[in-house]
Design a protein around this motif. Structure first.
Motif, PDB file in Angstrom:
ATOM      1  N   TYR A  63       1.173  -1.480   0.102  1.00  9.51           N
ATOM      2  CA  TYR A  63       0.435  -0.155  -0.329  1.00  9.51           C
ATOM      3  C   TYR A  63       0.876   1.510  -0.258  1.00  9.51           C
ATOM      4  O   TYR A  63       0.612   2.844  -0.887  1.00  9.51           O
ATOM      5  CB  TYR A  63      -1.279  -0.033   1.108  1.00  9.51           C
ATOM      6  N   GLY A  64       1.720   1.082   0.422  1.00 10.57           N
ATOM      7  CA  GLY A  64       2.485   1.987   0.392  1.00 10.57           C
ATOM      8  C   GLY A  64       3.794   2.718  -0.795  1.00 10.57           C
ATOM      9  O   GLY A  64       4.064   3.762  -0.684  1.00 10.57           O
ATOM     10  N   LEU A  65       4.107   1.617  -0.801  1.00 12.53           N
ATOM     11  CA  LEU A  65       4.683   1.307  -2.209  1.00 12.53           C
ATOM     12  C   LEU A  65       4.257   1.784  -3.586  1.00 12.53           C
ATOM     13  O   LEU A  65       5.018   3.093  -3.896  1.00 12.53           O
ATOM     14  CB  LEU A  65       5.197   0.099  -2.744  1.00 12.53           C
ATOM     15  N   TYR A  66       2.889   1.963  -3.494  1.00 15.75           N
ATOM     16  CA  TYR A  66       2.425   2.642  -4.550  1.00 15.75           C
ATOM     17  C   TYR A  66       1.809   3.770  -4.508  1.00 15.75           C
ATOM     18  O   TYR A  66       1.826   4.239  -5.166  1.00 15.75           O
ATOM     19  CB  TYR A  66       1.233   1.299  -4.841  1.00 15.75           C
ATOM     20  N   ALA A  67       0.964   3.720  -2.977  1.00 11.97           N
ATOM     21  CA  ALA A  67       0.597   4.788  -2.946  1.00 11.97           C
ATOM     22  C   ALA A  67       2.069   6.484  -3.385  1.00 11.97           C
ATOM     23  O   ALA A  67       1.673   7.115  -3.753  1.00 11.97           O
ATOM     24  CB  ALA A  67       0.324   5.317  -1.231  1.00 11.97           C
ATOM     25  N   LEU A  68       3.286   5.860  -3.397  1.00 10.09           N
ATOM     26  CA  LEU A  68       3.949   6.633  -2.925  1.00 10.09           C
ATOM     27  C   LEU A  68       4.807   7.037  -5.141  1.00 10.09           C
ATOM     28  O   LEU A  68       4.466   7.986  -5.254  1.00 10.09           O
ATOM     29  CB  LEU A  68       5.365   5.781  -2.354  1.00 10.09           C
ATOM     30  N   GLY A  69       4.704   5.682  -5.147  1.00 10.94           N
ATOM     31  CA  GLY A  69       5.130   5.490  -6.674  1.00 10.94           C
ATOM     32  C   GLY A  69       3.592   6.126  -8.035  1.00 10.94           C
ATOM     33  O   GLY A  69       4.118   6.735  -8.513  1.00 10.94           O
ATOM     34  N   PHE A  70       2.636   6.086  -6.802  1.00 11.33           N
ATOM     35  CA  PHE A  70       1.523   6.889  -8.132  1.00 11.33           C
ATOM     36  C   PHE A  70       2.094   8.787  -7.945  1.00 11.33           C
ATOM     37  O   PHE A  70       1.334   8.937  -8.613  1.00 11.33           O
ATOM     38  CB  PHE A  70       0.420   6.362  -8.331  1.00 11.33           C
ATOM     39  N   PHE A  71       1.960   8.805  -6.749  1.00 14.75           N
ATOM     40  CA  PHE A  71       1.820  10.116  -6.176  1.00 14.75           C
ATOM     41  C   PHE A  71       2.962  11.129  -5.651  1.00 14.75           C
ATOM     42  O   PHE A  71       3.023  11.568  -6.040  1.00 14.75           O
ATOM     43  CB  PHE A  71       0.499   9.677  -4.635  1.00 14.75           C
ATOM     44  N   LEU A  72       3.925  10.062  -5.643  1.00 12.59           N
ATOM     45  CA  LEU A  72       4.948  10.914  -5.525  1.00 12.59           C
ATOM     46  C   LEU A  72       4.841  12.094  -5.999  1.00 12.59           C
ATOM     47  O   LEU A  72       5.993  13.419  -6.077  1.00 12.59           O
ATOM     48  CB  LEU A  72       6.367  10.439  -5.170  1.00 12.59           C
ATOM     49  N   PRO A  73       5.415  12.178  -6.995  1.00 11.04           N
ATOM     50  CA  PRO A  73       5.334  13.407  -8.471  1.00 11.04           C
ATOM     51  C   PRO A  73       4.329  13.991  -8.531  1.00 11.04           C
ATOM     52  O   PRO A  73       4.872  15.272  -9.031  1.00 11.04           O
ATOM     53  CB  PRO A  73       5.085  12.165  -9.970  1.00 11.04           C
ATOM     54  N   THR A  74       3.695  13.718  -7.830  1.00 10.64           N
ATOM     55  CA  THR A  74       2.564  14.535  -8.011  1.00 10.64           C
ATOM     56  C   THR A  74       2.170  15.686  -6.745  1.00 10.64           C
ATOM     57  O   THR A  74       2.039  16.786  -6.572  1.00 10.64           O
ATOM     58  CB  THR A  74       0.965  14.225  -8.506  1.00 10.64           C
TER      59      THR A  74
ATOM     60  N   PRO B 120      -3.365   4.157  -4.415  1.00 10.37           N
ATOM     61  CA  PRO B 120      -3.649   5.428  -5.594  1.00 10.37           C
ATOM     62  C   PRO B 120      -5.583   5.321  -5.819  1.00 10.37           C
ATOM     63  O   PRO B 120      -5.177   6.767  -5.718  1.00 10.37           O
ATOM     64  CB  PRO B 120      -3.202   4.258  -7.280  1.00 10.37           C
ATOM     65  N   TYR B 121      -6.424   5.018  -5.397  1.00  8.48           N
ATOM     66  CA  TYR B 121      -8.147   5.128  -5.607  1.00  8.48           C
ATOM     67  C   TYR B 121      -8.542   5.912  -4.202  1.00  8.48           C
ATOM     68  O   TYR B 121      -9.143   6.802  -4.472  1.00  8.48           O
ATOM     69  CB  TYR B 121      -8.994   4.184  -6.113  1.00  8.48           C
TER      70      TYR B 121
END
Length: 434
Positions: free
Chosen positions: A259-270, A393-394
């Motif tokens: 959960y942490g990996l993908y939250a960072l992966g998808f939203f860190l650039p934002t 991400p959702y």
């Protein structure tokens, strides 16, 4: 059979050099094609396709619904038909879909292609993990998985820079906007590597012509003895592996970590782009890509060191729980800090925690599963755990739309990671008590 003292070390050195860099390259391309939507979103894609934060989160996460459907069947097929053929098939399928992302006309087609990408990729990651158990004894697996999984931080670090450069300088090439050209350039390598994989990989040590006969025999005997020991201790069928509370518990733990990996992966650039509004910064696209890379570069180094420590001490649960817990506690404070440097320190601690926990986590299932049971169990853990790939991400996007800030989403990230840390320790106590 009498084995020369230098055969084990020489064999494992050859196997490591032959397989790990190549498999890492495949995972690099795999992970980049999975998360490059995170770089496309703040650089034209959301505007061009009219996506809200919630819609973007849905498009990012629907990938994992397709992944979930076919993960276990795909891994059982790999066990039956051999890694060389099956991994090549996966590469070709996902490469075609990833390339097609360059031509998506609207949000609906984006959702369809992201779902199809998940279907195409299903079985790749657990298939590689299963494949590694065919080649590496148990006491080396956390270190080997860590070396293989450095592709995650490398793809995010190097991929962030490469994607940013493509976005900035590829705009207008072939008449495509920058984000479309990025999908095209980053999707094609998987197609080419499918053909390389077909000829390069070897299914089992017994078929490895690149090993000397004594090396082949030693490795085959070593792994056969290890599997016989596991089966003698406790017999696991595929059905039992797919229904046992211990396996399901590991799936939930994995879900909390990723959960942490993908939250960072998808939203860190934002989040980094949002520094401009929050802190008054002014970074170019390339500079944001380089900043995005920092947590993952540090995480790659710590991940390998921590996995080696876990193999050396033969301790697993605390090597998962400690980094997951620390990372979970660090991430919610990110957006409460007074400057972008302090915020990036907190993000880096979270990224390091996630990455350090993952390789040792994947050493846990192979301590009690082998053969077809390992194929099914590892795939199930990855499949259920990756529901977080949809949820993270959702939910993060929905909370951003609902609250106007990323803070609520990052609190959820922290809670999931801390829960995972507690869960793995609880599973360890239960396993010792039984």
């Amino acid at each position: 059979m009498v084995v020369s003292a230098d055969v084990p070390a020489a064999t494992m050195r050859k196997v490591t050099l032959r397989l790990v860099p190549f498999l890492g390259l495949l995972y690099f391309i795999n992970y980049l094609d999975r998360v490059n939507i995170g770089f496309a979103a703040p650089n034209g894609m959301k505007v061009d396709l009219g996506l809200t934060e919630t819609a973007f989160g849905f498009a990012s996460g629907i990938f994992f619904l397709g992944y979930l459907v076919l993960e276990v069947p795909s891994n059982l097929a790999l066990h039956k038909f051999g890694a060389r053929r099956w991994i090549a098939r996966i590469l070709l399928s996902w490469g075609i879909v990833a390339t097609a992302m360059a031509f998506v006309p609207n949000a609906t087609v984006l959702y369809i292609l992201r779902f199809a990408l998940g279907v195409a990729e299903a079985g790749f990651f657990p298939g590689i993990l299963l494949y590694l158990t065919y080649w590496f004894p148990q006491h080396q697996r956390a270190r080997i998985v860590a070396l293989f999984m450095t592709a995650v931080p490398i793809s995010t670090a190097l991929g962030a820079t490469v994607s940013s450069l493509i976005l900035e300088y590829g705009d207008g090439v072939f008449g495509l906007s920058g984000w479309r050209f990025m999908f095209l350039v980053e999707g094609l390598p998987a197609v080419g590597l499918a053909f390389v994989t077909w000829f390069y990989l070897t299914d089992r040590p017994e078929k490895a012509g690149w090993l000397a006969p004594a090396e082949r025999q030693w490795l085959a005997d070593e792994l056969a003895a290890e599997q016989a020991k596991l089966e003698k201790a406790e017999h696991w069928t595929v059905r039992r592996a797919l229904t046992h509370p211990r396996v399901l518990g590991l799936a939930l733990v994995y879900g909390g970590i990723v959960y942490g990996l993908y939250a960072l992966g998808f939203f860190l650039p934002t989040i980094i782009k949002g520094f401009q509004e929050q802190y008054g910064t002014d970074f170019s696209v390339v500079e944001r890509g380089l900043i995005n890379a920092v947590p993952y570069v540090i995480g790659a180094v710590v991940m390998v060191w921590w996995a080696r420590h876990g193999d050396r001490t033969a301790e697993r649960a605390w090597h998962v729980a400690l980094p997951a817990g620390i990372g979970g506690l660090a991430i919610p404070v990110t957006l409460y800090l007074g400057n972008p440097f302090a915020a990036m320190v907190a993000v880096t601690v979270c990224a390091v925690g996630v990455l350090a926990a993952l390789p040792t986590f994947w050493a846990l299932p192979s301590t009690f599963l082998s053969g077809a049971a390992a194929a099914g169990g590892i795939a199930l853990i990855n499949s259920i755990g990756n529901i977080s790939g949809f949820a993270a991400p959702y939910v993060t996007g929905w909370l951003k739309d609902a609250t106007g800030t990323q803070r609520a989403g990052l609190w959820v990230v922290g809670a999931c990671m801390v829960a995972a840390a507690g869960g793995v320790l609880a599973l360890q106590r239960r396993a010792r008590a039984s």
